[in-house]
Design a protein around this motif. Structure first.
Motif, PDB file in Angstrom:
ATOM      1  N   ALA A 100     -14.694  -1.716   1.618  1.00 26.99           N
ATOM      2  CA  ALA A 100     -13.531  -0.308   1.757  1.00 26.99           C
ATOM      3  C   ALA A 100     -13.923   0.524   0.300  1.00 26.99           C
ATOM      4  N   PHE A 101     -14.046  -0.187  -0.738  1.00 24.28           N
ATOM      5  CA  PHE A 101     -14.265   0.752  -1.952  1.00 24.28           C
ATOM      6  C   PHE A 101     -15.538   1.439  -1.825  1.00 24.28           C
TER       7      PHE A 101
ATOM      8  N   VAL B 137      -8.852   5.140   1.676  1.00 23.16           N
ATOM      9  CA  VAL B 137      -8.607   4.006   2.473  1.00 23.16           C
ATOM     10  C   VAL B 137      -7.128   3.834   2.564  1.00 23.16           C
ATOM     11  N   HIS B 138      -6.893   3.564   3.922  1.00 20.99           N
ATOM     12  CA  HIS B 138      -5.258   3.294   3.979  1.00 20.99           C
ATOM     13  C   HIS B 138      -4.923   1.977   4.657  1.00 20.99           C
ATOM     14  N   ASP B 139      -4.385   1.257   4.500  1.00 23.27           N
ATOM     15  CA  ASP B 139      -3.951  -0.120   4.729  1.00 23.27           C
ATOM     16  C   ASP B 139      -2.952  -0.318   6.084  1.00 23.27           C
TER      17      ASP B 139
ATOM     18  N   GLU C 196     -12.042  -5.391   0.613  1.00 26.56           N
ATOM     19  CA  GLU C 196     -11.772  -4.515  -0.442  1.00 26.56           C
ATOM     20  C   GLU C 196     -13.064  -3.816  -0.849  1.00 26.56           C
TER      21      GLU C 196
ATOM     22  N   LEU D  73      -8.533  -2.372   7.286  1.00 32.33           N
ATOM     23  CA  LEU D  73      -8.431  -0.935   6.292  1.00 32.33           C
ATOM     24  C   LEU D  73      -8.986   0.008   7.106  1.00 32.33           C
TER      25      LEU D  73
ATOM     26  N   VAL E  38      -2.044   4.054   0.105  1.00 33.84           N
ATOM     27  CA  VAL E  38      -3.200   3.600  -0.756  1.00 33.84           C
ATOM     28  C   VAL E  38      -3.580   2.267  -0.323  1.00 33.84           C
ATOM     29  N   GLY E  39      -4.768   2.234   0.389  1.00 36.05           N
ATOM     30  CA  GLY E  39      -5.227   0.889   0.743  1.00 36.05           C
ATOM     31  C   GLY E  39      -5.996   0.138  -0.217  1.00 36.05           C
ATOM     32  N   LEU E  40      -6.562   0.682  -1.213  1.00 41.17           N
ATOM     33  CA  LEU E  40      -7.292  -0.246  -2.309  1.00 41.17           C
ATOM     34  C   LEU E  40      -6.629  -0.623  -3.221  1.00 41.17           C
TER      35      LEU E  40
ATOM     36  N   GLU F 113     -15.420   4.127   0.662  1.00 38.09           N
ATOM     37  CA  GLU F 113     -14.494   5.433   0.240  1.00 38.09           C
ATOM     38  C   GLU F 113     -15.403   6.050  -0.815  1.00 38.09           C
TER      39      GLU F 113
ATOM     40  N   ARG G 201     -10.551 -11.312   2.584  1.00 38.55           N
ATOM     41  CA  ARG G 201      -9.754  -9.924   2.156  1.00 38.55           C
ATOM     42  C   ARG G 201     -10.574  -9.351   0.967  1.00 38.55           C
TER      43      ARG G 201
ATOM     44  N   LYS H 239      -1.757  -2.644   7.118  1.00 40.06           N
ATOM     45  CA  LYS H 239      -0.800  -4.105   6.799  1.00 40.06           C
ATOM     46  C   LYS H 239      -1.022  -4.861   8.147  1.00 40.06           C
TER      47      LYS H 239
ATOM     48  N   PRO I 105       0.908  -1.290   0.118  1.00 36.92           N
ATOM     49  CA  PRO I 105       0.051   0.063   0.013  1.00 36.92           C
ATOM     50  C   PRO I 105       0.897   1.216  -0.015  1.00 36.92           C
TER      51      PRO I 105
END
Lengths: 305, 61
Positions: free
Chosen positions: B34-35, B45-47, B31, B53, A190-192, B38, B27, B49, A178
């Protein structure tokens, strides 16, 4: 003809002064890629104000010759008037700026507003000196003064650009999961994966390396950075819409050495053109810093630039 | 100032606090959620890790 010129010296002086002033205003009024002042009404406003400024400057001379000293107070009125012009421009641009995909930023707006005010004073000065020369000497002296002032105006019209203070270089945009880097400078998370794919396809990166501490301080200014992003977005188009905060263009500093990394998603992916645009971005007057001019820095010898 | 608008997680136990929490099973589904969020929230959106998210509304954008 000569008799007429001699008999109407003051009228000729005023006319020449107004003419020179208006010419100077027209010369300084350029609607370029930024489309500001807007065409045609924005231009009409500024041409009209230019005519008023020229008339004020030209008429001041005969007023003083006729020992009408209170006429000088009109110049104070003019100053007030043109401060209002600056205020008007600032307000309009600030309101419009909220509806831009990539805003100009307050520093850029202040720069534009300042230019409008300053140019009106230049018009007054041009008209004043032209009419002074024409009335004190002859009409051709006035014409010569007008020409000289136009040359001076030409010199004052152009400011400096980024290429004077920093070297721009097109670099790789790198994604590590990311994390997004431009060259080795961290930009954002950037998460997505959808956005990561867009960035991979369309992202461009440019790194600005300042030549000296002055340049370092200037490109670190947030207003100057926003101006760079605005110019890039205007000229290359921006791949972005409302509600897409992840695709916003960014400019981040490498705090260790003062380099500035610029990341954006243009409509037209042309890195070399982007580099050239960045080099041509005007340096904003209010963003300029000159740390090398300070007394404490003089012991080490003056840096150039 | 930046503000956490929502959290999309795979592990309910890993998060808590004031923001709305969305728990997803895979996962892929995470996504997708989260999409959508957003676009709905106008937040990026921040990951983090660690399977989380986080949607953050940045102040000036």
């Amino acid at each position: 003809m000569m008799v007429f010129l001699a008999a109407h010296k003051q009228t000729i002086g005023i006319l020449l002064g107004v003419l020179a002033g208006v010419t100077a205003r027209l010369y300084m009024l350029h609607t370029d890629y930024r489309q500001y002042p807007t065409y045609p009404h924005g231009r009409i406003i500024h041409i009209s104000l230019g005519v008023i400024a020229a008339a004020l400057g030209a008429i001041a001379v005969p007023a003083l010759f006729n020992k009408d000293y209170t006429a000088i107070t009109f110049l104070a009125l003019a100053a007030q008037q043109f401060r209002d012009v600056r205020k008007m421009e600032r307000e309009t641009l600030t309101v419009i700026d909220r509806l831009e995909l990539v805003p100009r930023g307050a520093t850029y707006i202040e720069g534009i507003a300042m230019v409008f005010e300053g140019r009106n004073y230049l018009v007054i000065l041009t008209a004043f000196l032209t009419s002074l020369a024409a009335i004190v000497w002859e009409w051709y002296a006035g014409a010569a003064a007008a020409l000289l002032m136009l040359l001076a105006v030409r010199k004052l019209r152009s400011g400096k650009s980024i290429s004077h203070i920093a070297a721009a270089e097109a670099v790789q945009v790198r994604q590590d999961g990311p994390d997004l880097f431009v060259d080795d400078i961290y930009m954002m998370n950037v998460g997505l994966t959808a956005n990561q794919a867009i960035i991979k396809e369309r992202g461009i990166g440019i790194v600005l390396t300042p030549f000296n501490p002055n340049g370092k301080a200037t490109i670190a200014n947030l207003g100057q950075r926003q101006a760079i992003l605005y110019d890039l977005s205007t000229l290359l188009g921006v791949f972005r819409d409302e509600g897409e905060p992840a695709l916003v263009p960014l400019a981040k500093l490498d705090m260790k050495d003062g380099r500035l990394a610029i990341f954006m998603l243009p409509q037209e992916k042309d890195v070399n053109k982007a580099r050239e645009i960045v080099e041509r971005v005007p340096i904003l007057e209010s963003a300029v810093r000159m740390p090398t001019e300070a007394g404490v820095n003089h012991k080490e010898g003056r840096a150039s630039g | 100032m930046a503000k956490v608008a929502a959290i999309v997680t795979l592990d309910r136990e890993a998060v808590g606090g004031g923001a709305p929490i969305f728990v997803e099973q895979s996962r892929e589904q995470q996504e997708k959620t989260a999409f959508l969020l957003e676009k709905i929230l106008d937040a990026s959106v921040h990951d983090l890790k660690n399977g989380i998210l986080v949607l953050v509304k940045h102040g000036d954008k």
